[in-house]
Design a protein around this motif. Structure first.
Motif, PDB file in Angstrom:
ATOM      1  N   GLU A  31      -9.527   3.685   8.954  1.00  0.00           N
ATOM      2  CA  GLU A  31      -8.297   4.330   8.491  1.00  0.00           C
ATOM      3  C   GLU A  31      -8.501   5.789   8.111  1.00  0.00           C
ATOM      4  O   GLU A  31      -7.515   6.521   7.942  1.00  0.00           O
ATOM      5  CB  GLU A  31      -7.686   3.553   7.320  1.00  0.00           C
ATOM      6  N   VAL A  63       0.850  -1.194   0.000  1.00  0.00           N
ATOM      7  CA  VAL A  63       0.000   0.000   0.000  1.00  0.00           C
ATOM      8  C   VAL A  63       0.881   1.237   0.000  1.00  0.00           C
ATOM      9  O   VAL A  63       1.780   1.372   0.839  1.00  0.00           O
ATOM     10  CB  VAL A  63      -0.939   0.014   1.219  1.00  0.00           C
ATOM     11  N   THR A 108      -0.970   3.572  -4.698  1.00  0.00           N
ATOM     12  CA  THR A 108      -1.697   2.301  -4.783  1.00  0.00           C
ATOM     13  C   THR A 108      -2.298   1.965  -3.417  1.00  0.00           C
ATOM     14  O   THR A 108      -1.834   1.053  -2.728  1.00  0.00           O
ATOM     15  CB  THR A 108      -0.753   1.178  -5.243  1.00  0.00           C
ATOM     16  N   ASP A 158     -16.184   0.945  11.556  1.00  0.00           N
ATOM     17  CA  ASP A 158     -17.399   1.680  11.156  1.00  0.00           C
ATOM     18  C   ASP A 158     -17.926   2.601  12.240  1.00  0.00           C
ATOM     19  O   ASP A 158     -19.143   2.742  12.429  1.00  0.00           O
ATOM     20  CB  ASP A 158     -18.505   0.700  10.718  1.00  0.00           C
ATOM     21  N   GLY A 204      -5.150   0.610  -2.698  1.00  0.00           N
ATOM     22  CA  GLY A 204      -6.033  -0.543  -2.649  1.00  0.00           C
ATOM     23  C   GLY A 204      -7.371  -0.175  -2.050  1.00  0.00           C
ATOM     24  O   GLY A 204      -7.959   0.858  -2.383  1.00  0.00           O
ATOM     25  N   ARG A 205      -7.867  -0.996  -1.141  1.00  0.00           N
ATOM     26  CA  ARG A 205      -9.167  -0.726  -0.514  1.00  0.00           C
ATOM     27  C   ARG A 205      -9.081   0.280   0.613  1.00  0.00           C
ATOM     28  O   ARG A 205     -10.103   0.722   1.136  1.00  0.00           O
ATOM     29  CB  ARG A 205      -9.751  -2.034   0.034  1.00  0.00           C
ATOM     30  N   LEU A 206      -7.866   0.620   1.047  1.00  0.00           N
ATOM     31  CA  LEU A 206      -7.702   1.463   2.226  1.00  0.00           C
ATOM     32  C   LEU A 206      -7.783   2.944   1.859  1.00  0.00           C
ATOM     33  O   LEU A 206      -7.222   3.372   0.848  1.00  0.00           O
ATOM     34  CB  LEU A 206      -6.360   1.164   2.900  1.00  0.00           C
ATOM     35  N   ARG A 207      -8.445   3.704   2.696  1.00  0.00           N
ATOM     36  CA  ARG A 207      -8.607   5.144   2.480  1.00  0.00           C
ATOM     37  C   ARG A 207      -8.150   5.885   3.729  1.00  0.00           C
ATOM     38  O   ARG A 207      -8.951   6.279   4.579  1.00  0.00           O
ATOM     39  CB  ARG A 207     -10.069   5.481   2.151  1.00  0.00           C
TER      40      ARG A 207
END
Length: 285
Positions: free
Chosen positions: A65, A36, A40, A89, A42-45
């Motif tokens: 994150e 990461v 790049t 969440d 990925g799914r992480l923000r």
């Protein structure tokens, strides 16, 4: 019959070598593709991820994150857990919960658990298996299982330039100053002043630097000599190949390279000359 067995064994060995090569090649590809970075993610923000920062693959548990900010040129090892809040969440408000300064290194298998704010200063290095948390279970009620009791939390602050050894534990409310060294396996709580070395469980100060007195107790090992700018690989190899006796001779300049035994004159002279040049550059630096 022996000939067939030899052929079968050779084919089996060949298949194993090919399979091993495929597995290792595929794993290296996954490590590159799964890392990461800012480019790049990925799914992480993440709330922020600086230039040059890299999270090695495979990553550990990471959630919420959006409340994690990573500075530039950080290195996050494999299987490192980075979490904000007690569970995924959640809405944690406007301020970040976990902040890493520029150049932070977190070793493989470490955990940083930020239920309250955790700030790690620039250029802090953590060895493998370090555990940093701002929350801890309480045990006030003797009749209720500890894991079911509401935890306590307190912010954690780690100053810039610190070194956290393998397996160190940083507990809620800890405040480490600048350039603090935490010994491997130490358990730290409370406040640690700048330029201190702490060890033990619970950790206590075992050495400290102050402008008036320097390091007390005094350091037992000599200060490492930094590699001067411009030193060539050949010079470094020359130093590495010297024996202790040869290095002492070069450092004291009492023996000229020509005085080395004739059988090893060529190699020793080259090494000694290279080492003398390197040492001279180190002294000038």
């Amino acid at each position: 019959m022996p000939k067939k067995q030899n052929t079968f064994s050779s084919l089996t060995a060949l298949r194993r070598r090919l399979a091993s090569r495929v597995v290792h090649t595929g794993w290296r590809w996954m490590q590159q593709a799964g890392a990461v970075t800012a480019q790049t993610p990925g799914r992480l923000r993440f709330g922020a991820i600086g230039h040059g920062t890299r999270l090695a693959f495979p990553q550990g548990t990471i959630f919420n994150e959006s409340w994690i900010r990573l500075g530039g040129h950080c290195i996050i090892g494999e299987q490192v857990t980075l979490t904000a809040g007690m569970m995924p969440d959640l809405d944690l408000g406007a301020e970040p919960m976990l902040v890493l300064g520029d150049g932070v290194v977190i070793g493989r298998g470490s955990h940083v658990i930020a239920d309250a704010r955790i700030a790690i200063g620039a250029n802090t290095f953590c060895g493998p298996g370090v555990y940093i948390t701002s929350t801890n279970h309480s045990y006030d009620d003797p009749h209720e299982p500890v894991g079911r009791q509401w935890p306590r939390n307190a912010p954690v602050e780690i100053g810039p330039g610190c070194w956290l050894g393998t397996g160190a534990v940083i507990l809620p409310g800890a405040r480490l100053g600048r350039n603090v060294v935490v010994a491997a396996g130490a358990v730290v709580r409370g406040e640690v002043p700048d330029h201190a070395v702490v060890a033990g469980a619970p950790a206590r100060i075992v050495r400290r630097w102050q402008p008036e007195t320097g390091w007390q107790p005094p350091l037992r090992t000599p200060t490492p000599v930094p590699i001067p700018d411009g030193m060539t690989p050949e010079q470094l190899r020359g130093l590495a190949e010297l024996t202790e006796a040869e290095l002492a001779e070069v450092a004291s300049a009492e023996v000229e390279p020509a005085e080395v035994e004739p059988a090893a004159a060529g190699t020793a002279q080259t090494r000694a000359g290279t080492a003398q040049s390197a040492l001279a550059e180190a002294e000038q630096a």
